[in-house]
Design a protein around this motif. Structure first.
Motif, mmCIF file in Angstrom:
data_model
loop_
_atom_site.group_PDB
_atom_site.id
_atom_site.type_symbol
_atom_site.label_atom_id
_atom_site.label_comp_id
_atom_site.label_asym_id
_atom_site.label_seq_id
_atom_site.Cartn_x
_atom_site.Cartn_y
_atom_site.Cartn_z
ATOM 1 N N VAL A 66 0.855 -1.175 0.139
ATOM 2 C CA VAL A 66 -0.013 -0.026 0.035
ATOM 3 C C VAL A 66 0.949 1.256 0.064
ATOM 4 O O VAL A 66 1.744 1.297 0.787
ATOM 5 C CB VAL A 66 -0.953 0.151 1.182
ATOM 6 C CG1 VAL A 66 -1.834 1.612 1.334
ATOM 7 C CG2 VAL A 66 -1.965 -1.052 1.279
ATOM 8 N N ALA A 67 0.639 2.178 -1.095
ATOM 9 C CA ALA A 67 1.404 3.327 -0.859
ATOM 10 C C ALA A 67 0.715 4.766 -0.735
ATOM 11 O O ALA A 67 -0.530 4.743 -1.331
ATOM 12 C CB ALA A 67 2.184 3.513 -2.418
ATOM 13 N N PHE A 68 0.842 5.449 0.004
ATOM 14 C CA PHE A 68 0.204 6.589 0.358
ATOM 15 C C PHE A 68 0.311 7.585 -1.069
ATOM 16 O O PHE A 68 1.266 7.825 -1.654
ATOM 17 C CB PHE A 68 0.826 7.490 1.316
ATOM 18 C CG PHE A 68 0.178 8.677 1.709
ATOM 19 C CD1 PHE A 68 -1.122 8.845 2.237
ATOM 20 C CD2 PHE A 68 1.031 9.992 1.557
ATOM 21 C CE1 PHE A 68 -1.778 10.078 2.684
ATOM 22 C CE2 PHE A 68 0.215 11.097 1.771
ATOM 23 C CZ PHE A 68 -1.082 11.309 2.374
ATOM 24 N N VAL A 69 -0.992 8.033 -1.410
ATOM 25 C CA VAL A 69 -1.051 8.950 -2.672
ATOM 26 C C VAL A 69 -1.162 10.228 -2.280
ATOM 27 O O VAL A 69 -0.666 11.376 -2.708
ATOM 28 C CB VAL A 69 -2.272 8.539 -3.481
ATOM 29 C CG1 VAL A 69 -2.350 9.456 -4.822
ATOM 30 C CG2 VAL A 69 -2.055 7.094 -3.962
ATOM 31 N N GLY A 70 -1.912 10.638 -1.262
ATOM 32 C CA GLY A 70 -2.412 12.091 -0.844
ATOM 33 C C GLY A 70 -3.680 12.055 0.187
ATOM 34 O O GLY A 70 -4.120 10.917 0.135
ATOM 35 N N HIS A 71 -3.710 13.174 0.561
ATOM 36 C CA HIS A 71 -4.946 13.421 1.435
ATOM 37 C C HIS A 71 -5.728 14.706 0.936
ATOM 38 O O HIS A 71 -5.089 15.548 0.509
ATOM 39 C CB HIS A 71 -4.831 13.091 2.768
ATOM 40 C CG HIS A 71 -4.155 14.259 3.355
ATOM 41 N ND1 HIS A 71 -3.073 14.396 3.475
ATOM 42 C CD2 HIS A 71 -4.820 15.043 4.329
ATOM 43 C CE1 HIS A 71 -2.752 15.787 4.334
ATOM 44 N NE2 HIS A 71 -3.976 16.042 4.688
ATOM 45 N N GLY A 72 -7.099 14.861 1.526
ATOM 46 C CA GLY A 72 -7.449 15.852 1.634
ATOM 47 C C GLY A 72 -8.458 15.993 2.653
ATOM 48 O O GLY A 72 -8.338 15.103 3.669
ATOM 49 N N ASP A 167 3.674 10.260 10.334
ATOM 50 C CA ASP A 167 4.041 9.329 9.451
ATOM 51 C C ASP A 167 2.807 8.844 8.819
ATOM 52 O O ASP A 167 1.576 9.483 9.369
ATOM 53 C CB ASP A 167 4.827 8.075 9.706
ATOM 54 C CG ASP A 167 4.588 7.555 10.969
ATOM 55 O OD1 ASP A 167 3.212 7.541 11.329
ATOM 56 O OD2 ASP A 167 5.330 6.794 11.586
ATOM 57 N N LEU A 168 2.830 7.761 7.747
ATOM 58 C CA LEU A 168 1.517 7.255 7.266
ATOM 59 C C LEU A 168 0.595 6.530 8.430
ATOM 60 O O LEU A 168 -0.761 6.695 8.481
ATOM 61 C CB LEU A 168 1.830 6.205 6.198
ATOM 62 C CG LEU A 168 0.686 5.528 5.696
ATOM 63 C CD1 LEU A 168 -0.144 6.365 4.916
ATOM 64 C CD2 LEU A 168 1.298 4.401 4.292
ATOM 65 N N ASP A 169 1.173 6.061 9.285
ATOM 66 C CA ASP A 169 0.459 5.276 10.283
ATOM 67 C C ASP A 169 -0.460 6.464 11.270
ATOM 68 O O ASP A 169 -1.546 5.899 11.733
ATOM 69 C CB ASP A 169 1.402 4.535 11.224
ATOM 70 C CG ASP A 169 2.069 3.251 10.816
ATOM 71 O OD1 ASP A 169 1.150 2.804 9.536
ATOM 72 O OD2 ASP A 169 3.022 2.726 11.019
ATOM 73 N N ASP A 170 0.481 7.473 11.172
ATOM 74 C CA ASP A 170 -0.454 8.618 12.053
ATOM 75 C C ASP A 170 -1.437 9.115 11.087
ATOM 76 O O ASP A 170 -2.563 9.317 11.648
ATOM 77 C CB ASP A 170 0.459 9.674 12.514
ATOM 78 C CG ASP A 170 1.665 9.087 13.305
ATOM 79 O OD1 ASP A 170 1.394 8.367 14.297
ATOM 80 O OD2 ASP A 170 2.776 9.556 13.350
ATOM 81 N N LEU A 171 -1.594 9.258 9.873
ATOM 82 C CA LEU A 171 -2.401 9.898 9.054
ATOM 83 C C LEU A 171 -3.668 8.929 8.992
ATOM 84 O O LEU A 171 -4.742 9.468 8.712
ATOM 85 C CB LEU A 171 -1.831 10.055 7.863
ATOM 86 C CG LEU A 171 -0.763 11.219 7.734
ATOM 87 C CD1 LEU A 171 -0.283 11.420 6.218
ATOM 88 C CD2 LEU A 171 -0.920 12.304 8.497
#
Length: 533
Positions: A66-72, A167-171
């Protein structure tokens, strides 16, 4: 050289994609002057709005990777539906390997999401929350947004995430959104669709998050900001509430909407204090006027009754003197008849003299005393100015029957709902509508409602002395709501009853839950009731 500005999307994607009256008037002006002040945002309303804001995360999947792409950002308009910007979820529509995650601001769970409505023309999208997720819905303000109005942008700016070293886990874990304040700069909008220009700081990641008023109602969805020299700008553009409501209607979503101007709790409180002060002043003025009227009447009656008693005393004393004189004449006649050897007539004349003498004494003794003036005045006062409590022994007590209760918007703070009229049936002992038992709560009768599916606690109260029905709503965080539900479970939900123990339990429940609630309700609706036939 003139500074050049350009526009950039604010999602975190690579390359940034798209007398009595005088006294009452004086009291009102005095209290208003003492307590006046600018209306401010209520922290409880901003906190309540934050419950509905989510982080919209996009991730690319490749097998187990799984790769993080972005967020809004986004906000709930129904328990299972999220509004965000179209550009936030655009890549998920074009790339089947990209999935959407909905990260709420509270709790311990995250949910999947699926785009069910997409409108790039005004940069709006609607996401269906999956996995049984439910998020408190926001209310959209459906009225005009005033120039210079105070606003708050709520969302998840990436600059804050980076500054915190997340990091990603936090997000992908629930966390509170960031709130920034500003004001509306009216008169400027984009050409493509209706927007609101404002000064609340926003950054990459705020896209799709709500722009709210001081009552926590949605004014728009933040879409992009102006940039200067590559830095996040001081101005933001939000897709307007008009665009949002039209988009939701087309998507078949009936969102909560309110059109009444936002009024602060402090403003309502000031006006209620002024109203109470004026009402007390009016009652006091009426009491003084009545006291003066009673005093004048009593003085007039005392003068009249005193004169009557004087006349009655003089009449009876004259009558007594006359009877005494006649008794002496009769006694003289009896003596003369006795000298004439007329025994029987003499006896009759003597008896008549005795009767007249006794009558004279009785009439003299029976003459009215001046001490009777107070008693006669009291009797006359009761006849002419009866005591109100004797006329209406039910004053201040509950009057059983059916009422129609009408909202007084001038005394209400409307933020999430509105019913203009409420039918209401009141019975002795606090039974409402024949099925719900209310309990004594100070000078009112109240019942607290704690639903299982919503994060809202409602206190309904009836004041029979004033014929007022009041609804107070508290929009609570998940932890407070859980505590309120735990308290309610201890007492259960009782129907109408006269059982003293059950009534005591309901009173205890009201007090126990009140302790957990904030000091100020998010919404307070005041209804003025009148009896129906």
């Amino acid at each position: 050289m003139t500074e050049q500005f350009h526009f950039e999307k604010t999602s975190d994607f690579p390359h940034g994609q798209i007398m009595i009256k005088k006294l009452v008037l004086f009291a009102t002006l005095l209290v208003t002057g003492l307590f006046s002040g600018p209306a401010q945002a209520d922290p409880a309303d901003i906190q309540a709005a934050s419950r509905s804001v989510v982080r919209v995360v996009l991730a690319a999947t490749d097998g187990d990777k799984v790769a993080f792409v972005g967020h809004g950002s986004g906000f709930a308009v129904a328990p299972d539906k999220i509004v965000t910007n179209a550009h936030v979820v655009e890549i998920a529509r074009n790339e089947p390997t990209v999935v959407i995650g909905i990260i709420p601001s509270q709790g311990g769970k995250s949910f999947g999401g699926k785009v069910i409505a997409y409108s790039p023309g005004n940069d709006l999208a609607l996401i269906q929350v999956q996995d049984g997720g439910r998020i408190p819905a926001m209310t959209v303000f459906s009225g005009p947004v005033a120039d210079g109005a105070s606003v708050i942008a709520v969302g998840y700016p990436s600059s804050v995430d980076r500054a915190q070293g997340l990091d990603l886990d936090d997000l992908i874990n629930p966390m509170s959104p960031v709130k920034t304040r500003g004001s509306v700069s009216g008169g400027r909008s984009t050409r493509e669709f209706d927007t609101i220009l404002h000064t609340a700081p926003i950054a990459s990641g705020n896209s799709g998050g709500p722009l709210i008023d001081n009552c926590g109602r949605v004014l728009g969805a933040n879409s992009f900001g102006s940039l200067s020299d590559g830095n996040d700008a001081e101005f933001g553009f939000a897709v307007s509430n008009r665009e949002i409501m039209a988009f939701l209607r087309k998507a078949g979503v009936a969102a909560n909407a309110a059109s009444t101007p936002c009024r602060s709790s402090a403003e309502i409180s000031r006006e209620e204090q002024a109203r109470e002060f004026a009402a007390r002043a009016k009652v006091e003025a009426a009491r003084r006027a009545e006291a003066a009227e009673r005093e004048a009447l009593e003085e007039s009656l005392r003068t009249s009754i005193s004169q009557d008693i004087i006349v009655e005393r003089e009449n009876q004393m004259a009558l007594a003197a006359l009877m005494l004189f006649l008794s002496l004449i009769a006694l003289g006649g009896a003596a003369w008849l006795l000298m004439q050897q007329k025994i029987n007539p003499a006896k009759a004349a003597a008896a008549g003299a005795g009767v007249l003498f006794l009558g004279a004494i009785l009439v003299f003794i029976a003459r009215p005393s001046f001490s009777e003036i107070d008693d006669r005045v009291a009797v006359a006062m009761k006849e002419q100015m009866p005591d109100e409590d004797e006329e209406n022994p039910q004053t201040g007590k509950a009057q059983p029957g059916k009422y129609i209760c009408r909202l007084n918007p001038d005394r209400s703070r409307i933020t999430v709902s509105q019913l203009d009229e409420v039918p209401f049936e009141w019975a002795e002992g606090g039974c409402v509508n024949g099925r719900t038992q209310y309990a004594r709560d100070g000078g009112r009768w109240s019942r607290i409602f704690v639903p299982n599916e919503e994060q809202t606690v409602t206190i309904s109260s009836f004041d029979p002395a004033r014929s007022e029905y009041i609804t107070e709503r508290y929009l609570l965080d998940l932890m407070t709501m859980t505590r309120a539900r735990d308290i309610r479970k201890k007492y259960g939900n009782k129907a109408c009853t006269a059982d003293a123990q059950v009534l005591s339990d309901i009173e205890d429940m009201v007090r126990a839950i009140r302790v957990e609630l904030p000091g100020q309700a998010n919404e307070r609706l005041v209804y003025e009731c009148s009896k129906t036939e």
